[in-house]
Design a protein around this motif. Structure first.
Motif, PDB file in Angstrom:
ATOM      1  N   ASP A 310       0.904  -1.339  -0.057  1.00  0.00           N
ATOM      2  CA  ASP A 310       0.146   0.141   0.319  1.00  0.00           C
ATOM      3  C   ASP A 310       0.756   0.852  -0.176  1.00  0.00           C
ATOM      4  OD1 ASP A 310      -2.121  -1.693  -0.116  1.00  0.00           O
ATOM      5  OD2 ASP A 310      -2.309  -1.644   1.744  1.00  0.00           O
ATOM      6  N   VAL A 311       1.843   1.765  -0.350  1.00  0.00           N
ATOM      7  CA  VAL A 311       2.981   2.292  -1.018  1.00  0.00           C
ATOM      8  C   VAL A 311       1.890   3.350  -1.502  1.00  0.00           C
ATOM      9  CG1 VAL A 311       4.135   1.724  -2.712  1.00  0.00           C
ATOM     10  CG2 VAL A 311       5.153   2.854  -1.009  1.00  0.00           C
ATOM     11  N   ALA A 312       2.144   5.410  -0.917  1.00  0.00           N
ATOM     12  CA  ALA A 312       1.538   5.530  -1.782  1.00  0.00           C
ATOM     13  C   ALA A 312       1.637   6.197  -3.291  1.00  0.00           C
ATOM     14  CB  ALA A 312       1.911   6.710  -0.742  1.00  0.00           C
ATOM     15  N   ASP A 313       0.697   6.232  -4.016  1.00  0.00           N
ATOM     16  CA  ASP A 313       1.467   6.315  -5.419  1.00  0.00           C
ATOM     17  C   ASP A 313       2.456   7.394  -6.104  1.00  0.00           C
ATOM     18  OD1 ASP A 313      -0.749   4.233  -6.102  1.00  0.00           O
ATOM     19  OD2 ASP A 313      -2.546   6.155  -6.442  1.00  0.00           O
ATOM     20  N   GLY A 314       2.692   8.627  -5.044  1.00  0.00           N
ATOM     21  CA  GLY A 314       3.427   9.666  -5.245  1.00  0.00           C
ATOM     22  C   GLY A 314       4.806   8.804  -4.272  1.00  0.00           C
ATOM     23  N   LYS A 315       4.868   7.893  -3.665  1.00  0.00           N
ATOM     24  CA  LYS A 315       6.686   6.857  -3.747  1.00  0.00           C
ATOM     25  C   LYS A 315       7.102   6.006  -4.106  1.00  0.00           C
ATOM     26  CE  LYS A 315       5.698   8.707   1.847  1.00  0.00           C
ATOM     27  NZ  LYS A 315       6.042   8.451   2.439  1.00  0.00           N
ATOM     28  N   LEU A 316       5.879   5.480  -5.622  1.00  0.00           N
ATOM     29  CA  LEU A 316       6.185   4.598  -5.948  1.00  0.00           C
ATOM     30  C   LEU A 316       7.624   4.586  -7.068  1.00  0.00           C
ATOM     31  CD1 LEU A 316       5.674   1.556  -6.375  1.00  0.00           C
ATOM     32  CD2 LEU A 316       3.898   1.732  -8.174  1.00  0.00           C
ATOM     33  N   GLU A 317       7.498   5.981  -7.423  1.00  0.00           N
ATOM     34  CA  GLU A 317       8.741   5.841  -8.262  1.00  0.00           C
ATOM     35  C   GLU A 317      10.004   5.702  -7.764  1.00  0.00           C
ATOM     36  OE1 GLU A 317       8.683   5.591 -11.294  1.00  0.00           O
ATOM     37  OE2 GLU A 317       6.325   4.632 -11.916  1.00  0.00           O
ATOM     38  N   ALA A 318       9.731   6.175  -6.455  1.00  0.00           N
ATOM     39  CA  ALA A 318      10.671   6.884  -5.663  1.00  0.00           C
ATOM     40  C   ALA A 318      11.946   5.624  -4.777  1.00  0.00           C
ATOM     41  CB  ALA A 318      10.750   8.068  -4.513  1.00  0.00           C
ATOM     42  N   ALA A 319      10.555   4.893  -4.065  1.00  0.00           N
ATOM     43  CA  ALA A 319      10.184   3.198  -4.034  1.00  0.00           C
ATOM     44  C   ALA A 319      11.158   2.413  -4.891  1.00  0.00           C
ATOM     45  CB  ALA A 319       9.267   3.136  -3.400  1.00  0.00           C
ATOM     46  N   LYS A 320      10.690   2.687  -6.005  1.00  0.00           N
ATOM     47  CA  LYS A 320      11.035   1.722  -7.200  1.00  0.00           C
ATOM     48  C   LYS A 320      12.596   2.011  -7.289  1.00  0.00           C
ATOM     49  CE  LYS A 320       8.809   1.307 -10.759  1.00  0.00           C
ATOM     50  NZ  LYS A 320       7.547   2.131 -12.054  1.00  0.00           N
ATOM     51  N   LYS A 321      12.959   3.262  -7.337  1.00  0.00           N
ATOM     52  CA  LYS A 321      14.341   3.991  -7.670  1.00  0.00           C
ATOM     53  C   LYS A 321      15.452   3.200  -6.488  1.00  0.00           C
ATOM     54  CE  LYS A 321      14.433   7.207  -9.822  1.00  0.00           C
ATOM     55  NZ  LYS A 321      14.665   9.163 -10.412  1.00  0.00           N
ATOM     56  N   PHE A 322      14.766   3.808  -5.550  1.00  0.00           N
ATOM     57  CA  PHE A 322      15.532   3.124  -4.562  1.00  0.00           C
ATOM     58  C   PHE A 322      16.482   1.660  -4.767  1.00  0.00           C
ATOM     59  CE2 PHE A 322      16.948   2.356  -0.120  1.00  0.00           C
ATOM     60  CZ  PHE A 322      17.653   2.510  -0.106  1.00  0.00           C
ATOM     61  N   VAL A 323      15.167   0.915  -4.250  1.00  0.00           N
ATOM     62  CA  VAL A 323      15.355  -0.720  -4.772  1.00  0.00           C
ATOM     63  C   VAL A 323      15.587  -0.439  -5.956  1.00  0.00           C
ATOM     64  CG1 VAL A 323      14.450  -2.749  -4.721  1.00  0.00           C
ATOM     65  CG2 VAL A 323      13.514  -0.634  -3.092  1.00  0.00           C
ATOM     66  N   GLU A 324      15.975  -0.417  -7.395  1.00  0.00           N
ATOM     67  CA  GLU A 324      16.803  -1.145  -8.169  1.00  0.00           C
ATOM     68  C   GLU A 324      18.382  -0.700  -7.909  1.00  0.00           C
ATOM     69  OE1 GLU A 324      15.457   1.423 -11.157  1.00  0.00           O
ATOM     70  OE2 GLU A 324      13.628   0.077 -11.891  1.00  0.00           O
ATOM     71  N   TYR A 325      18.405   0.901  -7.424  1.00  0.00           N
ATOM     72  CA  TYR A 325      19.832   1.626  -7.096  1.00  0.00           C
ATOM     73  C   TYR A 325      20.330   0.798  -6.286  1.00  0.00           C
ATOM     74  CZ  TYR A 325      23.449   4.268  -5.469  1.00  0.00           C
ATOM     75  OH  TYR A 325      24.580   4.587  -4.992  1.00  0.00           O
ATOM     76  N   VAL A 326      19.831   0.486  -4.669  1.00  0.00           N
ATOM     77  CA  VAL A 326      20.821  -0.265  -3.718  1.00  0.00           C
ATOM     78  C   VAL A 326      20.989  -1.928  -3.868  1.00  0.00           C
ATOM     79  CG1 VAL A 326      20.781  -1.379  -1.925  1.00  0.00           C
ATOM     80  CG2 VAL A 326      19.371   0.526  -2.058  1.00  0.00           C
ATOM     81  N   THR A 327      20.520  -2.845  -5.215  1.00  0.00           N
ATOM     82  CA  THR A 327      20.316  -4.001  -5.741  1.00  0.00           C
ATOM     83  C   THR A 327      20.435  -4.096  -7.782  1.00  0.00           C
ATOM     84  OG1 THR A 327      18.017  -4.441  -6.230  1.00  0.00           O
ATOM     85  CG2 THR A 327      18.070  -4.635  -4.791  1.00  0.00           C
ATOM     86  N   THR A 328      20.673  -3.563  -8.173  1.00  0.00           N
ATOM     87  CA  THR A 328      21.363  -4.003  -9.251  1.00  0.00           C
ATOM     88  C   THR A 328      22.408  -2.796  -9.941  1.00  0.00           C
ATOM     89  OG1 THR A 328      19.687  -2.139 -10.799  1.00  0.00           O
ATOM     90  CG2 THR A 328      19.071  -4.523  -9.731  1.00  0.00           C
ATOM     91  N   ASN A 329      22.239  -1.099  -9.160  1.00  0.00           N
ATOM     92  CA  ASN A 329      23.239  -0.254  -9.364  1.00  0.00           C
ATOM     93  C   ASN A 329      24.898  -0.308  -8.926  1.00  0.00           C
ATOM     94  OD1 ASN A 329      24.884   2.150  -8.974  1.00  0.00           O
ATOM     95  ND2 ASN A 329      23.195   3.004 -10.326  1.00  0.00           N
ATOM     96  N   ASP A 330      25.940  -0.277  -9.546  1.00  0.00           N
ATOM     97  CA  ASP A 330      27.190  -0.793  -9.312  1.00  0.00           C
ATOM     98  C   ASP A 330      28.006   0.251  -8.051  1.00  0.00           C
ATOM     99  OD1 ASP A 330      27.299  -2.392 -11.642  1.00  0.00           O
ATOM    100  OD2 ASP A 330      28.571  -0.818 -12.613  1.00  0.00           O
TER     101      ASP A 330
END
Length: 441
Positions: A310-330
């Motif tokens: 139930d993450v707020a719609d306005g936070k979803l893109e930021a949450a996705k970006k953070f998760v991507e950064y920690v798990t896939t970004n060098d």
């Protein structure tokens, strides 16, 4: 301890467009100011968050440590039941993810990520652990391929010049090492080790298909292989069953050579450095022994990053970006790996500088050749490649582990045999599963 013995995820139809995975430096800022709340017991997430915010100044990440893994899962359950208070993103062990799949706490990330493209990004063991019932419920953040840590000095004294490559050799080495006054290893009752050994010996004791759950320790081939070995070694006093794992006495036993080796996840390297610095230069790492020399391995620990359903719609893109950064970004991965986490990405495991590492990092930031100059990551990387993806955790794994010693304790105290104790543990899990509404097979 990083990933040891420490819920989860549900489907959510999110009509959001997929954004590409971030490569090194590819962290374009989103519009507006966004604040994310993240729960993590692992301080390396804090360091990754600091690096992320430098690259994304319009996103503030507030990382909170709400306690141990068990306390984190209790807090998640309480917040989910209350209908408020969940973090936007949380670190969660692979073993606990199915529990929260069942409770419907976290987002099905297959709705927002291209899972077909992601599959080859991560090791098979970690990828299978976050994919449940056709959904993706976390992004692998670290891993714990099993490895063998051994005291070379004790082995040499016992006339063992090389680490065992099969479990038969392990047993024979144990007898030689016991003759010197040391034990080859210890186990006073560790549910995480039991499950990891079932996995590493080719087992698949649990299967979940909707509400239909299979629990078959008593018939699982991996479980049988492990129990046969452990029973024989317990009967012949070849393993230390008295020193409790993760206590000061346990660390002391590794430091003073009372216990000559341990079976654990790759993340154990830094724990050894911190816990038994007096053993610097004595320990080496090797691949886990196997039944017949054929490469096979399991995971012992590891965790992923999940997004609240139930993450707020306005936070979803930021949450996705953070998760991507920690798990896939060098950069994000390096922020954690450089502080002791073991990576889950195949790219990192194959990088030359990662494979060439011969030092660990002391608390003061200085280098330490704890493993005597060995290129230890070469071993860990191969161990990760050998992990079979054929394993599933129970949808109430934390609970199952919490009652492990209730039924298995009598084996370690010498009051019953291991298979009898395991059958009681299995029945307790079966009864609990049925109480929770599962159809148990």
């Amino acid at each position: 301890m990083n990933n040891t013995t420490r819920a989860a995820v549900a489907t959510a139809a999110i009509g959001a467009l997929l954004i590409p995975l971030a490569g090194c430096g590819n962290t374009a800022a989103s519009s507006g100011k966004t604040e994310l709340t993240v729960w993590s017991w692992d301080t390396s997430i804090d360091r990754a968050a600091e690096a992320f915010m430098k690259a994304n100044p319009d996103i503030t990440v507030k990382v909170s440590n709400v306690g141990s893994t068990e306390e984190t899962y209790t807090a998640l359950n309480n917040a989910a039941q209350a209908g408020n208070g969940l973090p936007d993103v949380t670190l969660i062990e692979y073993l606990a993810i199915p529990q929260f799949v069942h409770s419907g706490t976290l987002m099905d990330l297959s709705k927002v990520y291209d899972t077909a493209k992601l599959k080859d990004t991560f090791t098979p063991g970690t990828w299978s652990s976050v994919n449940i019932n056709g959904g993706l419920y976390a992004m692998p953040a670290d891993s714990g391929p099993m490895a063998y840590f051994y005291n070379k000095d004790v082995f040499y004294q016992a006339g063992v010049n090389e680490p065992p490559t099969t479990w038969d050799e392990f047993y024979e080495d144990a007898k030689k090492i016991r003759a010197t006054g040391s034990y080859i290893t210890s186990d006073s009752g560790d549910a995480g080790l039991f499950n990891a050994m079932m996995w590493a010996m080719g087992g698949h004791a649990y299967t979940l298909d909707g509400e239909k759950l299979t629990i078959d320790i008593t018939g699982d081939k991996g479980a049988q292989r492990f129990m046969d070995l452990w029973q024989k070694m317990r009967d012949e006093d070849l393993i230390d069953v008295h020193t409790k794992t993760w206590t000061d006495d346990w660390m002391k036993s590794l430091g003073d050579s009372s216990v000559a080796s341990l079976i654990s996840g790759a993340w154990m390297a830094n724990n050894l450095l911190q816990g038994v610095p007096q053993a610097t230069g004595k320990f080496r790492v090797a691949l886990l022994p196997t039944v017949d020399g054929t490469p096979i391995n399991g995971e012992y620990g590891g965790s992923g990053l999940a997004i609240a359903k139930d993450v707020a719609d306005g936070k979803l893109e930021a949450a996705k970006k953070f998760v991507e950064y920690v798990t896939t970004n060098d950069e994000g991965i390096d922020a954690r790996v450089s502080n002791g986490s073991f990576p889950a990405t195949t790219k990192t495991l194959n990088q030359e500088d990662f494979l060439a590492k011969i030092t660990l990092r002391n608390a003061d930031g200085s280098d330490n050749e704890f493993f005597g100059g060995q290129k230890y990551n070469e071993v860990f990387s191969q161990a990760a490649k050998d992990v079979t993806g054929k394993w599933e955790f129970l949808p109430f794994e934390p609970y199952a582990r919490s009652i492990y010693t209730d039924d298995m304790g009598p084996f370690f105290s010498g009051k019953t045999d291991l298979k009898t104790a395991a059958a009681k543990w299995q029945k307790a899990m079966k009864d609990y599963a049925e109480d929770q509404g599962f159809i148990v097979r």
